[in-house]
Design an enzyme around this catalytic site. Sequence first.
Site, mmCIF file in Angstrom:
data_model
loop_
_atom_site.group_PDB
_atom_site.id
_atom_site.type_symbol
_atom_site.label_atom_id
_atom_site.label_comp_id
_atom_site.label_asym_id
_atom_site.label_seq_id
_atom_site.Cartn_x
_atom_site.Cartn_y
_atom_site.Cartn_z
ATOM 1 N N LEU A 181 -14.459 -8.209 -3.707
ATOM 2 C CA LEU A 181 -13.561 -8.836 -4.670
ATOM 3 C C LEU A 181 -12.160 -8.412 -4.268
ATOM 4 O O LEU A 181 -11.927 -7.232 -3.991
ATOM 5 C CB LEU A 181 -13.852 -8.364 -6.102
ATOM 6 C CG LEU A 181 -15.193 -8.786 -6.718
ATOM 7 C CD1 LEU A 181 -15.342 -8.179 -8.111
ATOM 8 C CD2 LEU A 181 -15.323 -10.294 -6.782
ATOM 9 N N ASP A 182 -11.231 -9.373 -4.204
ATOM 10 C CA ASP A 182 -9.889 -8.994 -3.768
ATOM 11 C C ASP A 182 -9.233 -8.059 -4.785
ATOM 12 O O ASP A 182 -9.755 -7.830 -5.881
ATOM 13 C CB ASP A 182 -9.025 -10.227 -3.481
ATOM 14 C CG ASP A 182 -8.754 -11.068 -4.715
ATOM 15 O OD1 ASP A 182 -8.358 -10.501 -5.751
ATOM 16 O OD2 ASP A 182 -8.944 -12.299 -4.652
ATOM 17 N N ARG A 183 -8.094 -7.540 -4.411
ATOM 18 C CA ARG A 183 -7.458 -6.465 -5.176
ATOM 19 C C ARG A 183 -7.191 -6.844 -6.631
ATOM 20 O O ARG A 183 -7.339 -6.018 -7.534
ATOM 21 C CB ARG A 183 -6.146 -6.077 -4.483
ATOM 22 C CG ARG A 183 -5.495 -4.830 -5.054
ATOM 23 C CD ARG A 183 -4.243 -4.497 -4.264
ATOM 24 N NE ARG A 183 -3.613 -3.278 -4.727
ATOM 25 C CZ ARG A 183 -2.470 -2.795 -4.260
ATOM 26 N NH1 ARG A 183 -1.839 -3.446 -3.292
ATOM 27 N NH2 ARG A 183 -1.971 -1.679 -4.741
ATOM 28 N N THR A 185 -8.763 -9.277 -8.381
ATOM 29 C CA THR A 185 -9.932 -9.856 -9.067
ATOM 30 C C THR A 185 -10.729 -8.759 -9.753
ATOM 31 O O THR A 185 -10.929 -7.676 -9.201
ATOM 32 C CB THR A 185 -10.826 -10.612 -8.075
ATOM 33 O OG1 THR A 185 -10.070 -11.657 -7.459
ATOM 34 C CG2 THR A 185 -12.024 -11.227 -8.764
ATOM 35 N N ARG A 269 -9.586 -18.888 -5.512
ATOM 36 C CA ARG A 269 -8.125 -19.021 -5.561
ATOM 37 C C ARG A 269 -7.649 -20.172 -4.670
ATOM 38 O O ARG A 269 -6.764 -20.941 -5.053
ATOM 39 C CB ARG A 269 -7.466 -17.709 -5.127
ATOM 40 C CG ARG A 269 -7.728 -16.536 -6.080
ATOM 41 C CD ARG A 269 -7.010 -15.274 -5.616
ATOM 42 N NE ARG A 269 -7.347 -14.121 -6.441
ATOM 43 C CZ ARG A 269 -6.726 -13.812 -7.581
ATOM 44 N NH1 ARG A 269 -5.735 -14.571 -8.032
ATOM 45 N NH2 ARG A 269 -7.094 -12.742 -8.265
#
Length: 314
Positions: A181-183, A185, A269
């Site tokens: 999960l990106d930073r 999220t 996104r």
Amino acid sequence: MNNRRNQSNDRNSQGGNNRGKGGNRGNASSKPSSGKGKPTFGGKPSEDGKKSFGPKKPFNKQGEKPFVKRLKKAPVDDGTIRLNKYVANAGIASRREADELIKTGIVTVNGQVITEMGYKVQPEDEVRFDGRKISSEKNVYFVLNKPKGFISTSKDEKDRKTVMDLMANATTARIFPVGRLDRQTTGVLLFTNDGYLTKKLTHPSHDIKKIYHVTLDKKLTANDLADIKKGVRLIPEGIAVVDAISFIEGRPKNEVGVELHIGWNRVVRRIFQEKGYEVEALDRVSFAGLTKKTLQRGEYRKLTELEVNFLKML
């Protein structure tokens, strides 16, 4: 004369009768007077008249020591482990199933096929299952409700906070996040040391479902929602197809729910950016059926046995 003889006979007869009576009294006194006529041998009789001899004493021959039960010595831990347990600990199968797999010749130790039941693996041995290296470390499984500001890697070159900082006290086993999960999220993130399950859950062919709660910078139009349902082309991967997308009941029109199985980098996104929207908040509410229910941001918990079994059946 005759009268004297008769009186003498009468006295003798009475004396004999008295002696007989005396003999009878003597015989009566020799009979036992307790119980049902059985001797007591000097002990106390029980209620039914039978002799109670007390607790039995162990029988030993003269000169022999009393028998003492010896406890078995605990087995010495030499660091070895049976091959079927090694395979079972790796999360591949139960011990019984592992025995059957070993018989097929699919397991190797230091490059040599082992089919022997009860074979013991040394600590330094390399064990492979179907060509893939495995570990005997017991598998553990955790789910984290990831907050913002943490990177989904074990280490970061820029010394930024990672999700491993949140899991530092969870276990002594070497666990890793399943997927990323990106930073910015938030939401469900699975951790385990089960490499076999990790590969399974991250490979596109298994169609693992993910559900996201998306908050946009503006309301999503009906036309754009319909276009996203059809699929949005992303470069360089191709058409990004979602399994489902809808407005969230009771929420503003800039909040939508998205279900998909593709695992492309930042795919959610990028889908909305392609249609002219910016994602202000992205929260993964479900991953492979796991949810973050009861977990506050930054909290984690162990998976139940039922949850683990469900993941293995996917």
